[in-house]
Design a protein around this motif. Structure first.
Motif, short mmCIF file in Angstrom:
data_model
loop_
_atom_site.label_atom_id
_atom_site.label_comp_id
_atom_site.label_asym_id
_atom_site.label_seq_id
_atom_site.Cartn_x
_atom_site.Cartn_y
_atom_site.Cartn_z
N LEU A 152 -70.57 0.60 74.25
CA LEU A 152 -71.71 0.26 74.79
C LEU A 152 -72.98 1.06 74.64
O LEU A 152 -72.87 2.23 74.67
N LYS A 153 -73.91 0.19 74.58
CA LYS A 153 -75.17 0.90 74.42
C LYS A 153 -76.45 0.53 75.27
O LYS A 153 -76.25 -0.54 76.04
N PRO A 154 -77.33 1.31 75.83
CA PRO A 154 -78.21 1.09 76.89
C PRO A 154 -79.04 -0.31 76.39
O PRO A 154 -79.11 -1.26 77.53
N GLU A 155 -79.04 -0.82 75.33
CA GLU A 155 -79.52 -2.38 75.10
C GLU A 155 -78.66 -3.38 75.17
O GLU A 155 -78.86 -4.70 75.31
N ASP A 156 -77.36 -2.88 75.68
CA ASP A 156 -76.29 -4.14 76.04
C ASP A 156 -76.66 -4.30 77.65
O ASP A 156 -75.87 -5.20 78.15
N GLN A 209 -73.49 -8.01 86.31
CA GLN A 209 -74.56 -7.02 85.79
C GLN A 209 -73.95 -5.99 85.20
O GLN A 209 -72.74 -5.69 85.61
N VAL A 210 -74.43 -5.76 83.98
CA VAL A 210 -73.69 -4.70 83.29
C VAL A 210 -74.87 -3.69 82.91
O VAL A 210 -76.16 -4.20 82.27
N THR A 211 -74.85 -2.41 83.45
CA THR A 211 -75.86 -1.58 83.21
C THR A 211 -75.12 -0.49 82.39
O THR A 211 -74.15 0.38 82.85
N VAL A 212 -75.95 -0.24 81.19
CA VAL A 212 -75.32 0.91 80.25
C VAL A 212 -76.58 2.06 80.66
O VAL A 212 -77.55 1.94 79.88
N SER A 213 -76.25 3.30 80.98
CA SER A 213 -77.01 4.34 81.33
C SER A 213 -76.38 5.69 81.64
O SER A 213 -75.41 5.69 82.17
N SER A 214 -77.10 6.61 81.17
CA SER A 214 -76.54 8.10 81.49
C SER A 214 -77.05 8.29 82.78
O SER A 214 -76.77 9.64 83.06
N GLN A 246 -71.64 4.40 81.34
CA GLN A 246 -72.29 5.52 80.43
C GLN A 246 -72.42 5.01 78.86
O GLN A 246 -71.59 4.16 78.35
N PRO A 247 -73.53 5.35 78.06
CA PRO A 247 -73.48 5.00 76.86
C PRO A 247 -72.01 5.34 75.99
O PRO A 247 -71.69 6.30 76.13
N GLY A 248 -71.53 4.53 75.26
CA GLY A 248 -70.40 4.95 74.60
C GLY A 248 -69.12 4.23 75.31
O GLY A 248 -67.76 4.59 74.70
N GLY A 249 -69.44 4.05 76.53
CA GLY A 249 -68.14 3.54 77.42
C GLY A 249 -67.71 2.06 77.16
O GLY A 249 -68.23 1.59 76.30
N SER A 250 -66.91 1.52 78.01
CA SER A 250 -66.28 0.14 77.92
C SER A 250 -66.20 -0.40 79.30
O SER A 250 -66.04 0.09 80.34
N LEU A 251 -66.28 -1.53 79.21
CA LEU A 251 -66.19 -2.47 80.27
C LEU A 251 -65.43 -3.90 79.63
O LEU A 251 -65.49 -4.33 78.76
N ARG A 252 -64.87 -4.35 80.86
CA ARG A 252 -64.14 -5.66 80.48
C ARG A 252 -64.46 -6.73 81.50
O ARG A 252 -64.25 -6.50 82.69
N LEU A 253 -65.19 -7.76 81.03
CA LEU A 253 -65.53 -9.03 81.71
C LEU A 253 -64.49 -9.95 81.69
O LEU A 253 -63.84 -10.37 80.74
#
Length: 120
Positions: free
Chosen positions: A84-88, A115-120, A12-19
Motif C-alpha cells: 500500500l502507498k499513501p496515494e491509496d 476508510q483506508v489510510t496509508v500513512s507512517s 503504514q506504507p508497504g503494508g497490507s489490508l483486506r477489505l
C-alpha cells in the motif's frame, strides 16, 4: 438488498489490508462485483471489478498490488491490498449488480464505504 463492507483501517506504507463486502437480502443473482474508492477532493473511481465468470479487471495504479476475489456461494467480494502507498488513501466502496428475487431488472447496489489510510 444490502452490501456491508468491512476491513478498512490505518496501515503504514508497504503494508497490507483486506477489505470484505457481503451482500444480503432478497437476491436472485449477482453479476459484476466491484470496488471503488474516493479520495478527498477527487471523484469516485473504479479500482477493481470481477464478473460472475471470467477475469478480473484492475485500475492501472493497483495492478500487481491488489487482488479482487469473490465467493459466489456466500455473496461476498474481497479486495486484498498489498504494498500500500499513501496515494491509496481513500474511502473504499463495494458495489454489485444484482437482480432481486421476483424482479427482471438488474440494479447497482452500494456498500457504506470503509476508510483506508496509508500513512507512517
Amino acid at each position: 438488498v444490502q452490501l456491508q463492507a468491512s476491513g478498512g483501517g490505518l496501515v503504514q506504507p508497504g503494508g497490507s489490508l483486506r477489505l470484505s463486502c457481503a451482500a444480503s437480502g432478497s437476491i436472485f443473482s449477482i453479476n459484476a462485483m466491484n470496488w471503488y474508492r474516493q479520495a478527498p477532493g477527487k471523484q469516485r473511481e473504479l479500482v477493481a471489478s470481477i464478473p460472475t465468470g471470467g477475469s478480473a479487471n484492475y485500475q492501472d495504479s493497483v495492478k500487481g498490488r491488489f487482488t479482487i476475489s469473490r465467493d459466489n456461494a456466500k455473496n461476498t467480494v474481497s479486495l486484498q491490498m498489498n504494498s500500500l502507498k499513501p496515494e491509496d488513501t481513500a474511502v473504499y466502496y463495494c458495489s454489485a449488480v444484482i437482480k432481486r428475487l421476483g424482479s427482471t431488472m438488474w440494479a447497482n447496489y452500494w456498500g457504506q464505504g470503509t476508510q483506508v489510510t496509508v500513512s507512517s
